[in-house]
Design a protein around this motif. Sequence first.
Motif, PDB file in Angstrom:
ATOM      1  N   SER A 113       0.765  -1.203   0.105  1.00  0.00           N
ATOM      2  CA  SER A 113       0.008   0.431   0.123  1.00  0.00           C
ATOM      3  C   SER A 113       0.655   1.393   0.020  1.00  0.00           C
ATOM      4  CB  SER A 113      -0.843   0.418   1.396  1.00  0.00           C
ATOM      5  OG  SER A 113      -0.150  -0.059   2.372  1.00  0.00           O
ATOM      6  N   TYR A 114       0.497   2.043  -0.167  1.00  0.00           N
ATOM      7  CA  TYR A 114       1.634   3.652  -0.535  1.00  0.00           C
ATOM      8  C   TYR A 114       0.396   5.275  -0.184  1.00  0.00           C
ATOM      9  CZ  TYR A 114      -1.173   4.593  -4.926  1.00  0.00           C
ATOM     10  OH  TYR A 114      -1.712   4.712  -6.294  1.00  0.00           O
ATOM     11  N   GLU A 115       1.139   6.185  -0.193  1.00  0.00           N
ATOM     12  CA  GLU A 115       0.565   7.448  -0.036  1.00  0.00           C
ATOM     13  C   GLU A 115       1.430   8.271  -0.845  1.00  0.00           C
ATOM     14  OE1 GLU A 115      -0.070  10.819   2.935  1.00  0.00           O
ATOM     15  OE2 GLU A 115       0.003   8.997   4.024  1.00  0.00           O
ATOM     16  N   LEU A 116       1.007   8.511  -2.352  1.00  0.00           N
ATOM     17  CA  LEU A 116       2.165  10.156  -2.698  1.00  0.00           C
ATOM     18  C   LEU A 116       1.930  11.694  -2.403  1.00  0.00           C
ATOM     19  CD1 LEU A 116       0.822   8.827  -6.692  1.00  0.00           C
ATOM     20  CD2 LEU A 116       3.077   8.389  -4.911  1.00  0.00           C
ATOM     21  N   LEU A 117       3.525  11.849  -1.605  1.00  0.00           N
ATOM     22  CA  LEU A 117       3.437  12.775  -1.372  1.00  0.00           C
ATOM     23  C   LEU A 117       3.606  13.964  -2.810  1.00  0.00           C
ATOM     24  CD1 LEU A 117       5.126  12.250   2.155  1.00  0.00           C
ATOM     25  CD2 LEU A 117       3.218  12.247   1.779  1.00  0.00           C
ATOM     26  N   SER A 118       3.449  14.862  -2.758  1.00  0.00           N
ATOM     27  CA  SER A 118       3.574  16.125  -3.643  1.00  0.00           C
ATOM     28  C   SER A 118       3.139  17.193  -3.915  1.00  0.00           C
ATOM     29  CB  SER A 118       3.457  15.122  -5.611  1.00  0.00           C
ATOM     30  OG  SER A 118       3.866  15.845  -6.577  1.00  0.00           O
TER      31      SER A 118
ATOM     32  N   LYS B 218       7.920   0.390   6.296  1.00  0.00           N
ATOM     33  CA  LYS B 218       7.996   1.318   6.243  1.00  0.00           C
ATOM     34  C   LYS B 218       9.159   2.095   5.102  1.00  0.00           C
ATOM     35  CE  LYS B 218       5.415   5.514   7.384  1.00  0.00           C
ATOM     36  NZ  LYS B 218       4.635   6.373   8.220  1.00  0.00           N
ATOM     37  N   ILE B 219       8.655   2.609   3.867  1.00  0.00           N
ATOM     38  CA  ILE B 219      10.191   3.196   3.217  1.00  0.00           C
ATOM     39  C   ILE B 219       9.265   3.848   2.485  1.00  0.00           C
ATOM     40  CG2 ILE B 219      11.218   2.084   0.558  1.00  0.00           C
ATOM     41  CD1 ILE B 219       9.846  -0.748   1.486  1.00  0.00           C
ATOM     42  N   GLU B 220      10.074   5.080   2.337  1.00  0.00           N
ATOM     43  CA  GLU B 220       9.762   6.134   1.107  1.00  0.00           C
ATOM     44  C   GLU B 220      11.177   5.743  -0.729  1.00  0.00           C
ATOM     45  OE1 GLU B 220      11.089  10.159   2.084  1.00  0.00           O
ATOM     46  OE2 GLU B 220      13.191   9.792   1.422  1.00  0.00           O
ATOM     47  N   TYR B 221      10.537   6.621  -1.404  1.00  0.00           N
ATOM     48  CA  TYR B 221      10.838   5.970  -2.518  1.00  0.00           C
ATOM     49  C   TYR B 221       9.797   7.098  -3.389  1.00  0.00           C
ATOM     50  CZ  TYR B 221       9.998   4.120  -7.290  1.00  0.00           C
ATOM     51  OH  TYR B 221      10.839   4.107  -9.527  1.00  0.00           O
ATOM     52  N   LYS B 222      11.370   7.648  -3.945  1.00  0.00           N
ATOM     53  CA  LYS B 222      11.466   9.198  -4.675  1.00  0.00           C
ATOM     54  C   LYS B 222      11.587   8.855  -6.081  1.00  0.00           C
ATOM     55  CE  LYS B 222      12.778  12.034  -0.610  1.00  0.00           C
ATOM     56  NZ  LYS B 222      13.368  13.249  -0.254  1.00  0.00           N
ATOM     57  N   PHE B 223      10.924   9.724  -6.751  1.00  0.00           N
ATOM     58  CA  PHE B 223      11.012   9.306  -7.880  1.00  0.00           C
ATOM     59  C   PHE B 223      10.842  11.054  -8.765  1.00  0.00           C
ATOM     60  CE2 PHE B 223       7.491   7.701  -6.994  1.00  0.00           C
ATOM     61  CZ  PHE B 223       6.309   7.999  -8.269  1.00  0.00           C
TER      62      PHE B 223
ATOM     63  N   ILE C 191       5.442   7.147   0.054  1.00  0.00           N
ATOM     64  CA  ILE C 191       5.226   6.445   0.960  1.00  0.00           C
ATOM     65  C   ILE C 191       5.022   4.995   1.182  1.00  0.00           C
ATOM     66  CG2 ILE C 191       5.166   6.702   3.157  1.00  0.00           C
ATOM     67  CD1 ILE C 191       7.176   8.490   2.723  1.00  0.00           C
ATOM     68  N   VAL C 192       5.894   4.146   1.289  1.00  0.00           N
ATOM     69  CA  VAL C 192       5.333   2.701   0.564  1.00  0.00           C
ATOM     70  C   VAL C 192       5.240   1.860   2.070  1.00  0.00           C
ATOM     71  CG1 VAL C 192       5.286   0.608   0.114  1.00  0.00           C
ATOM     72  CG2 VAL C 192       6.450   2.706  -1.585  1.00  0.00           C
ATOM     73  N   GLU C 193       4.335   1.233   1.699  1.00  0.00           N
ATOM     74  CA  GLU C 193       4.277   0.069   3.643  1.00  0.00           C
ATOM     75  C   GLU C 193       3.875  -1.153   2.968  1.00  0.00           C
ATOM     76  OE1 GLU C 193       0.439   1.529   6.426  1.00  0.00           O
ATOM     77  OE2 GLU C 193       1.784   3.469   6.210  1.00  0.00           O
ATOM     78  N   LEU C 194       4.745  -2.201   4.020  1.00  0.00           N
ATOM     79  CA  LEU C 194       4.432  -3.606   3.052  1.00  0.00           C
ATOM     80  C   LEU C 194       4.236  -4.074   4.042  1.00  0.00           C
ATOM     81  CD1 LEU C 194       8.049  -3.929   0.619  1.00  0.00           C
ATOM     82  CD2 LEU C 194       5.232  -3.842   0.344  1.00  0.00           C
ATOM     83  N   GLU C 195       3.557  -4.280   4.156  1.00  0.00           N
ATOM     84  CA  GLU C 195       2.315  -5.717   5.631  1.00  0.00           C
ATOM     85  C   GLU C 195       2.816  -7.174   5.191  1.00  0.00           C
ATOM     86  OE1 GLU C 195      -1.231  -7.196   8.601  1.00  0.00           O
ATOM     87  OE2 GLU C 195      -1.217  -4.827   6.701  1.00  0.00           O
ATOM     88  N   LYS C 196       4.079  -8.091   6.013  1.00  0.00           N
ATOM     89  CA  LYS C 196       4.041  -9.754   5.341  1.00  0.00           C
ATOM     90  C   LYS C 196       3.149 -10.231   6.052  1.00  0.00           C
ATOM     91  CE  LYS C 196       7.988 -11.528   5.854  1.00  0.00           C
ATOM     92  NZ  LYS C 196       9.822 -12.320   6.420  1.00  0.00           N
ATOM     93  N   VAL C 197       2.500 -10.929   4.908  1.00  0.00           N
ATOM     94  CA  VAL C 197       1.497 -12.065   4.882  1.00  0.00           C
ATOM     95  C   VAL C 197       1.544 -13.402   4.414  1.00  0.00           C
ATOM     96  CG1 VAL C 197      -0.182 -10.295   4.546  1.00  0.00           C
ATOM     97  CG2 VAL C 197       0.749 -11.186   2.492  1.00  0.00           C
ATOM     98  N   TYR C 198       2.721 -13.834   4.054  1.00  0.00           N
ATOM     99  CA  TYR C 198       3.297 -15.232   3.549  1.00  0.00           C
ATOM    100  C   TYR C 198       5.310 -14.843   4.036  1.00  0.00           C
ATOM    101  CZ  TYR C 198       5.174 -18.424   1.100  1.00  0.00           C
ATOM    102  OH  TYR C 198       5.936 -19.696   0.056  1.00  0.00           O
ATOM    103  N   PHE C 199       5.714 -15.778   4.143  1.00  0.00           N
ATOM    104  CA  PHE C 199       7.174 -16.805   4.718  1.00  0.00           C
ATOM    105  C   PHE C 199       7.627 -17.628   4.308  1.00  0.00           C
ATOM    106  CE2 PHE C 199       4.066 -15.017   9.074  1.00  0.00           C
ATOM    107  CZ  PHE C 199       5.370 -13.704   9.804  1.00  0.00           C
ATOM    108  N   ASP C 200       8.590 -16.742   3.800  1.00  0.00           N
ATOM    109  CA  ASP C 200       9.442 -17.193   2.225  1.00  0.00           C
ATOM    110  C   ASP C 200      10.102 -18.920   4.085  1.00  0.00           C
ATOM    111  OD1 ASP C 200      10.487 -18.970   0.717  1.00  0.00           O
ATOM    112  OD2 ASP C 200      12.289 -17.521   0.799  1.00  0.00           O
TER     113      ASP C 200
END
Length: 137
Positions: free
Chosen positions: A41-46, A113-118, A128-137
């Motif tokens: 999931s994510y939120e864009l900041l601009s 929680k990650i910041e990705y600038k482009f 601002i990307v949010e990753l939630e683990k739903v499957y364990f390798d």
Amino acid sequence: MKKHLFYLTLILSILLTGCDKLEDGDSNVVKDVLPGGWAFSYELLSEEETGLEFEYEMVYFNQDGTVRITYPDGEMTGTYVAGSSIIKIEGNIDGETREMIWRILSLSDKYIKIEYKFDFGGQDVTAIVELEKVYFD
């Protein structure tokens, strides 16, 4: 005065050395946490409305350094490298090579929680990307 300068130099060298060792140790933590499937999931900041929308659904980090990012009409496959504070992803999407550098803002076993600038159409965008683990390798 020389005594104070000596102590200040000593403290700074200890702090800088300590930071290097902490950074080295943290990279293993990131590499250990990543393998598995993560809901995206994510939120864009601009400053301006971009009209941009990510359709990514899941991110699968494999222990062998490969990554797969799924979206409704397909997937992007590639490789990743994890450092102590970044995840660098290189992949192909519809024959086009893409590189993403994600800066880790926070990390746990089940949440990143990650910041990705482009650049998008000449406009600087931050996701601002949010990753939630739903499957364990």
